[in-house]
Design an enzyme around this catalytic site. Structure first.
Site, short mmCIF file in Angstrom:
data_model
loop_
_atom_site.label_atom_id
_atom_site.label_comp_id
_atom_site.label_asym_id
_atom_site.label_seq_id
_atom_site.Cartn_x
_atom_site.Cartn_y
_atom_site.Cartn_z
N TYR A 189 60.70 -10.82 -2.62
CA TYR A 189 60.21 -9.56 -3.20
C TYR A 189 60.87 -8.37 -2.50
O TYR A 189 61.39 -7.46 -3.14
CB TYR A 189 58.68 -9.48 -3.07
CG TYR A 189 58.07 -8.33 -3.85
CD1 TYR A 189 57.90 -8.40 -5.23
CD2 TYR A 189 57.67 -7.16 -3.21
CE1 TYR A 189 57.34 -7.35 -5.95
CE2 TYR A 189 57.10 -6.10 -3.92
CZ TYR A 189 56.94 -6.21 -5.29
OH TYR A 189 56.39 -5.15 -6.00
N LYS A 239 63.41 -5.67 -4.24
CA LYS A 239 63.06 -4.25 -4.40
C LYS A 239 64.04 -3.34 -3.65
O LYS A 239 64.27 -2.20 -4.07
CB LYS A 239 61.61 -4.02 -3.96
CG LYS A 239 60.58 -4.69 -4.90
CD LYS A 239 60.71 -4.20 -6.34
CE LYS A 239 59.62 -4.72 -7.26
NZ LYS A 239 59.76 -4.27 -8.66
N1 LIG Z 1 50.77 -3.06 -8.18
C1 LIG Z 1 51.35 -2.68 -7.05
O1 LIG Z 1 50.67 -2.46 -6.02
C2 LIG Z 1 52.84 -2.45 -7.02
C3 LIG Z 1 53.38 -1.78 -5.90
C4 LIG Z 1 54.74 -1.50 -5.87
C5 LIG Z 1 55.55 -1.88 -6.93
N2 LIG Z 1 55.03 -2.54 -7.99
C6 LIG Z 1 55.94 -2.88 -9.09
O2 LIG Z 1 55.49 -2.18 -10.26
C7 LIG Z 1 55.88 -2.92 -11.42
C8 LIG Z 1 54.67 -3.11 -12.33
O3 LIG Z 1 53.73 -3.89 -11.62
P1 LIG Z 1 52.20 -4.05 -12.02
O4 LIG Z 1 51.43 -3.98 -10.77
O5 LIG Z 1 51.86 -3.16 -13.16
O6 LIG Z 1 52.23 -5.60 -12.46
P2 LIG Z 1 51.43 -6.43 -13.59
O7 LIG Z 1 51.49 -7.85 -13.14
O8 LIG Z 1 50.12 -5.82 -13.87
O9 LIG Z 1 52.38 -6.25 -14.87
C9 LIG Z 1 53.68 -6.78 -14.91
C10 LIG Z 1 54.03 -7.13 -16.34
O10 LIG Z 1 55.39 -7.65 -16.34
C11 LIG Z 1 55.44 -8.71 -17.29
N3 LIG Z 1 56.55 -9.62 -16.97
C12 LIG Z 1 56.64 -10.52 -15.96
N4 LIG Z 1 57.79 -11.20 -16.06
C13 LIG Z 1 58.46 -10.71 -17.14
C14 LIG Z 1 59.70 -11.04 -17.75
N5 LIG Z 1 60.49 -12.02 -17.27
N6 LIG Z 1 60.09 -10.33 -18.84
C15 LIG Z 1 59.28 -9.35 -19.34
N7 LIG Z 1 58.09 -9.02 -18.82
C16 LIG Z 1 57.68 -9.70 -17.73
C17 LIG Z 1 54.10 -9.42 -17.13
O11 LIG Z 1 53.79 -10.21 -18.28
C18 LIG Z 1 53.15 -8.22 -16.96
O12 LIG Z 1 52.63 -7.78 -18.21
C19 LIG Z 1 56.52 -4.21 -10.91
O13 LIG Z 1 57.92 -4.07 -10.90
C20 LIG Z 1 55.98 -4.32 -9.49
O14 LIG Z 1 56.83 -5.08 -8.65
C21 LIG Z 1 53.69 -2.85 -8.06
#
Ligand SMILES: NC(=O)c1ccc[n+]([C@@H]2O[C@H](COP(=O)([O-])OP(=O)(O)OC[C@H]3O[C@@H](n4cnc5c(N)ncnc54)[C@H](O)[C@@H]3O)[C@@H](O)[C@H]2O)c1
Length: 257
Positions: free
Chosen positions: A155, A159
């Site tokens: 991860y 990132k």
């Molecule tokens: N939630 C956090 O605390 C956090 C912090 C920093 C960064 N992020 C990043 O923010 C972004 C959104 O995260 P989130 O927390 O909303 O996650 P989430 O799990 O709620 O949503 C992610 C979505 O991506 C979709 N997905 C997964 N693999 C896929 C693929 N191969 N093709 C198309 N869609 C796919 C999933 O079905 C899901 O709907 C991500 O890139 C995550 O790494 C999240």
């Protein structure tokens, strides 16, 4: 405030969390939004929750698969004739596995979704944006794009890679009218974070929430508002930057994991 009337926005990972919030934010600003997710049902549910669902359409995409990506981008261009903004938001966590523990399969999967995915999506929309002589791309990294320990080896590496991808795309396409920027969220209350035993409600996380400056989770709608700023004309001079929205987590350097 950026108005997106008649703009076409593509959001990946739009069936959940921040992607879902982005769809809500952009359609409330009158954009047409392509709601892309590997989980089509979840993408359709996102649309069912909108005030103006007629502005959105759902399409299944697997961002790791070049054919699937091309098919989805072609479908958007067929429907609306242009793409003004791509939000490369889809991502997955890695189970916090350390370098000697993570399997090669897990490493490849995380890199494929989190880093190859944004590359493939950008590669598919850039020809359309070059034709328009204008476009914007927002890649979602993380505080894990700067520091260790927010996830495991895969991860964190993925990132960090997203930030490099943004910078290189800026170098290659900025002068051709395409702005590319990175959003780096901190701990955000989405299904990803809440389903993760290391982040959600763990003793470490609860202790961290009492210490770091904002003392609360970020809401997905706050990230969506940042995306709406970065993707629109008010950010016309913003190229190749990393926008951290983490409640002061990195600044205070109290990563607890
Ligand atoms: N939630 C956090 O605390 C956090 C912090 C920093 C960064 N992020 C990043 O923010 C972004 C959104 O995260 P989130 O927390 O909303 O996650 P989430 O799990 O709620 O949503 C992610 C979505 O991506 C979709 N997905 C997964 N693999 C896929 C693929 N191969 N093709 C198309 N869609 C796919 C999933 O079905 C899901 O709907 C991500 O890139 C995550 O790494 C999240």
């Amino acid at each position: 405030m950026n108005n997106y009337k008649d703009r076409v926005v593509v959001v990946t990972g739009a069936g959940s969390g921040m992607g879902r919030a982005m769809v809500d934010e952009f359609t409330s600003r009158q954009a047409y939004v392509a709601v892309l997710d590997i989980n089509l049902k979840a993408a359709e549910e996102t649309i069912s929750l909108l005030k103006n669902p007629e502005l959105a359409f759902a399409y299944r995409v697997d961002v790791t698969n070049p054919e699937s990506v091309k098919e989805a981008v072609d479908a958007v261009v067929r429907k609306w004739g242009r793409i003004d903004l791509l939000c490369n938001n889809a991502g997955i966590l890695d189970g916090h596995a350390t370098a000697h523990e993570v399997s090669v399969e897990e490493w490849n999967k995380v890199i494929a979704v989190n880093l190859t995915g944004p590359f493939l999506m950008a590669r598919a929309v850039i020809p359309q944006m070059l034709e328009q002589k204008k476009g914007a791309i927002i890649n979602t990294s993380s505080t894990s794009g700067f520091s260790a320990a927010g996830g495991g080896t895969a991860y964190t590496a993925s990132k960090h890679g997203v930030i490099g991808l943004t910078r290189q795309l800026t170098f290659e396409y900025g002068a051709k009218g395409i702005r590319v920027n990175t959003i780096c969220p901190g701990a955000t209350a989405t299904p990803m974070a809440m389903a993760d035993p290391v982040t959600a409600n763990s003793p470490d996380m609860l202790a961290a929430l009492e210490k770091f400056p904002a003392r609360r989770w970020c809401q997905p709608s706050e990230i969506a508002k940042l995306a709406a700023f970065l993707g629109g004309d008010e950010a016309d001079f913003v190229h190749g930057s990393e926008y951290v929205m983490d409640g002061g987590w990195l600044a205070a350097a109290r990563d607890p994991f």
